[in-house]
Design a protein around this motif. Structure first.
Motif, mmCIF file in Angstrom:
data_model
loop_
_atom_site.group_PDB
_atom_site.id
_atom_site.type_symbol
_atom_site.label_atom_id
_atom_site.label_comp_id
_atom_site.label_asym_id
_atom_site.label_seq_id
_atom_site.Cartn_x
_atom_site.Cartn_y
_atom_site.Cartn_z
ATOM 1 N N ARG A 1 -60.794 -24.659 62.798
ATOM 2 C CA ARG A 1 -61.567 -24.650 64.171
ATOM 3 C C ARG A 1 -62.335 -23.335 64.162
ATOM 4 N NH1 ARG A 1 -57.253 -25.571 68.932
ATOM 5 N NH2 ARG A 1 -56.343 -27.820 68.616
ATOM 6 N N PRO A 2 -63.848 -23.611 64.629
ATOM 7 C CA PRO A 2 -64.612 -22.340 64.730
ATOM 8 C C PRO A 2 -64.165 -21.336 65.551
ATOM 9 C CG PRO A 2 -65.456 -24.396 65.986
ATOM 10 C CD PRO A 2 -64.371 -24.929 65.027
ATOM 11 N N ALA A 3 -64.479 -20.178 65.442
ATOM 12 C CA ALA A 3 -64.337 -18.997 66.559
ATOM 13 C C ALA A 3 -64.795 -19.143 67.687
ATOM 14 C CB ALA A 3 -64.322 -17.629 65.590
ATOM 15 N N ALA A 4 -64.019 -18.908 68.592
ATOM 16 C CA ALA A 4 -64.589 -19.039 70.127
ATOM 17 C C ALA A 4 -65.779 -18.141 70.179
ATOM 18 C CB ALA A 4 -63.674 -18.993 71.081
ATOM 19 N N PRO A 5 -66.913 -18.133 70.810
ATOM 20 C CA PRO A 5 -67.840 -17.319 70.973
ATOM 21 C C PRO A 5 -67.532 -16.251 71.634
ATOM 22 C CG PRO A 5 -68.415 -19.342 72.234
ATOM 23 C CD PRO A 5 -67.346 -19.745 71.424
ATOM 24 N N ALA A 6 -67.970 -15.050 71.615
ATOM 25 C CA ALA A 6 -67.887 -13.968 72.381
ATOM 26 C C ALA A 6 -68.102 -14.188 73.632
ATOM 27 C CB ALA A 6 -68.335 -12.520 71.650
ATOM 28 N N ALA A 7 -67.413 -13.591 74.671
ATOM 29 C CA ALA A 7 -67.593 -13.911 76.012
ATOM 30 C C ALA A 7 -68.992 -12.843 76.250
ATOM 31 C CB ALA A 7 -66.469 -13.382 76.932
ATOM 32 N N PRO A 8 -70.077 -13.403 77.076
ATOM 33 C CA PRO A 8 -71.110 -12.500 77.345
ATOM 34 C C PRO A 8 -70.853 -11.123 78.263
ATOM 35 C CG PRO A 8 -71.141 -14.487 78.707
ATOM 36 C CD PRO A 8 -70.238 -14.766 77.561
ATOM 37 N N ARG A 9 -71.445 -10.346 77.941
ATOM 38 C CA ARG A 9 -71.098 -9.021 78.790
ATOM 39 C C ARG A 9 -71.676 -9.260 80.130
ATOM 40 N NH1 ARG A 9 -72.176 -3.763 74.990
ATOM 41 N NH2 ARG A 9 -70.815 -4.347 73.025
ATOM 42 N N PRO A 10 -70.897 -8.739 81.223
ATOM 43 C CA PRO A 10 -71.239 -9.116 82.406
ATOM 44 C C PRO A 10 -72.615 -8.284 83.007
ATOM 45 C CG PRO A 10 -69.542 -7.494 82.520
ATOM 46 C CD PRO A 10 -69.510 -8.049 81.166
ATOM 47 N N ALA A 11 -73.422 -8.716 83.814
ATOM 48 C CA ALA A 11 -74.600 -8.018 84.044
ATOM 49 C C ALA A 11 -74.047 -7.055 85.290
ATOM 50 C CB ALA A 11 -75.686 -8.790 84.821
ATOM 51 N N VAL A 12 -74.114 -5.655 85.057
ATOM 52 C CA VAL A 12 -73.691 -4.726 86.015
ATOM 53 C C VAL A 12 -74.787 -3.720 86.527
ATOM 54 C CG1 VAL A 12 -71.253 -5.133 85.358
ATOM 55 C CG2 VAL A 12 -72.751 -3.313 84.309
ATOM 56 N N THR A 13 -75.894 -3.621 85.664
ATOM 57 C CA THR A 13 -76.785 -2.461 86.034
ATOM 58 C C THR A 13 -77.388 -3.000 87.177
ATOM 59 O OG1 THR A 13 -77.138 -2.056 83.747
ATOM 60 C CG2 THR A 13 -78.709 -1.382 85.218
ATOM 61 N N PRO A 14 -77.639 -2.203 88.355
ATOM 62 C CA PRO A 14 -78.110 -2.565 89.633
ATOM 63 C C PRO A 14 -79.849 -2.799 89.331
ATOM 64 C CG PRO A 14 -76.812 -0.525 89.839
ATOM 65 C CD PRO A 14 -77.064 -0.772 88.443
ATOM 66 N N MET A 15 -80.163 -3.909 90.258
ATOM 67 C CA MET A 15 -81.491 -4.477 90.149
ATOM 68 C C MET A 15 -82.305 -3.076 90.700
ATOM 69 S SD MET A 15 -83.743 -6.625 89.185
ATOM 70 C CE MET A 15 -82.936 -8.026 88.837
ATOM 71 N N ALA A 16 -81.621 -2.396 92.088
ATOM 72 C CA ALA A 16 -82.439 -1.274 92.460
ATOM 73 C C ALA A 16 -83.152 -0.217 91.695
ATOM 74 C CB ALA A 16 -81.304 -0.483 93.250
ATOM 75 N N PHE A 17 -82.689 -0.197 90.723
ATOM 76 C CA PHE A 17 -83.191 0.781 89.314
ATOM 77 C C PHE A 17 -84.645 0.098 88.834
ATOM 78 C CE2 PHE A 17 -78.982 2.676 88.102
ATOM 79 C CZ PHE A 17 -78.863 3.422 89.342
ATOM 80 N N VAL A 18 -84.631 -1.358 88.609
ATOM 81 C CA VAL A 18 -85.654 -1.944 88.272
ATOM 82 C C VAL A 18 -86.622 -1.802 89.202
ATOM 83 C CG1 VAL A 18 -86.619 -4.116 87.250
ATOM 84 C CG2 VAL A 18 -84.345 -3.542 86.513
#
Length: 346
Positions: A5-22
């Motif tokens: 079986r192909p390896a399961a894709p790595a889970a995407p890293r959560p988006a945690v950086t506040p949009m306030a900085f943008v």
């Protein structure tokens, strides 16, 4: 034989950086008559997301938008200070520090040379006993940029320090001189240590032993790092070159940890799996360190107290007196009672 079986894709890293900085970067661009829309599109930040108060972005998006905004503004400070810090300013700080033999001198050089860039803030480093403290002295009102400036400066210097010695530097405390913001839950992802708001200054507190570690990077490594320096502000190093010593100190300070590996890991802000792996990389094991701590504590109690051997066995994490006596004989070559008598003999 069935195909693997192909390896399961790595889970995407959560988006945690506040949009306030943008939004603050966007405001800095607009105040200088610049259009940030192309940079936002490249970072895949939509106008709707930009307006959402609770929106977050990923580390990759933050890297993209920060780099583009710095270049567009020609300001690595992203509008925090009363004058621009042209592209390459923080690279200059890295070059001024990289030739230091040890981290302590490198950080002192960083603090000293930062003053050549701006006097709006001053960085200080002090070591007091086993603790080191790096903090920001604000000499000008930073206004709405205050949080973004303090967060980013501390992440810059912490990221550089970890990279320079190729080691995770756990933070005992992280301080900010402001009330907890709406996005305060993002701070644990940005700083590997307990965060406290409402403090007199923004700063980091860590084990002073890291200041004595030698730098492990040279000019070639620095050139490569500067090609993509921004990830240093979000990546948390896994390797800790002082982990074994930190485990020893934790076990010495709290004997309840002697019977619970998960509690040791939690006390050091790492997972149990990471704890065992890193100790193995350092050529030791948690069991060895626990045995060292048990041995030292047992000798101390036998010599300095009149507690029965059975109580001492329980105090150093043994289930019964028999198993303690067997382990003690392996450490010293004699039973606990005989060692106590010999230690007290004039």
């Amino acid at each position: 034989m069935p195909a693997p079986r192909p390896a399961a894709p790595a889970a995407p890293r959560p988006a945690v950086t506040p949009m306030a900085f943008v939004r603050l970067m966007v405001r800095a661009c607009e105040q200088r008559g610049l259009d940030p829309s192309a940079a936002l599109r490249e970072a895949q930040i939509t106008p709707a997301a930009l307006r959402r108060a609770d929106a977050r972005i990923s580390a990759a998006q933050m890297e993209t938008i920060s780099g583009l905004a710095m270049q567009q503004l020609d300001d690595e400070a992203l509008g925090w200070f009363s004058r621009r810090l042209p592209w390459g300013s923080y690279g200059m700080l890295c070059r001024a520090s990289i030739t230091s033999p040890r981290l302590g001198l490198a950080l002192r050089r960083w603090c000293r040379h930062h003053r050549l860039l701006t006097e709006d803030i001053v960085l200080h480093l002090a070591a007091d006993g086993a603790g080191a403290r790096l903090w920001i002295e604000e000499r000008r009102e930073l206004g709405e940029m205050r949080e973004f400036c303090c967060v980013t400066l501390l992440r810059y210097v912490h990221g550089f320090a970890c990279w320079a010695i190729d080691s995770r530097i756990p933070l005992r405390e992280v301080h900010f001189p402001l009330a907890a913001p709406r996005h305060h839950d993002a701070y644990p992802a940005m700083f590997p240590g307990p965060v406290h708001f409402g403090m007199p200054h923004a700063g980091l507190v860590f084990d002073a032993a890291y200041l004595a570690l030698p730098l492990r990077r040279d000019e070639r490594a620095l050139q490569a790092m500067l090609q993509r320096a921004l990830p240093l502000t979000v990546r948390q190093y896994r390797r800790d070159r002082l982990l074994a010593q930190r485990v020893r100190e934790a076990l010495r300070a709290d004997t309840a940890l002697l019977t619970d590996a998960a509690a040791v890991a939690a006390a050091l802000n790492v997972s149990a799996r990471t704890l065992h792996r890193q100790l193995r990389d350092e050529g030791c094991s948690l069991q060895q360190l626990k045995d060292e701590a048990r041995h030292a504590r047992a000798l101390e109690l036998l010599e300095r107290s009149r507690r029965p051997v059975k109580q001492i066995a329980a105090a150093v994490g043994f289930r019964n007196e028999k198993s303690f006596a067997r382990a003690f004989a392996g450490w010293t070559g004699m039973p606990p009672s005989a060692w106590r008598d010999a230690a007290r003999r004039p």
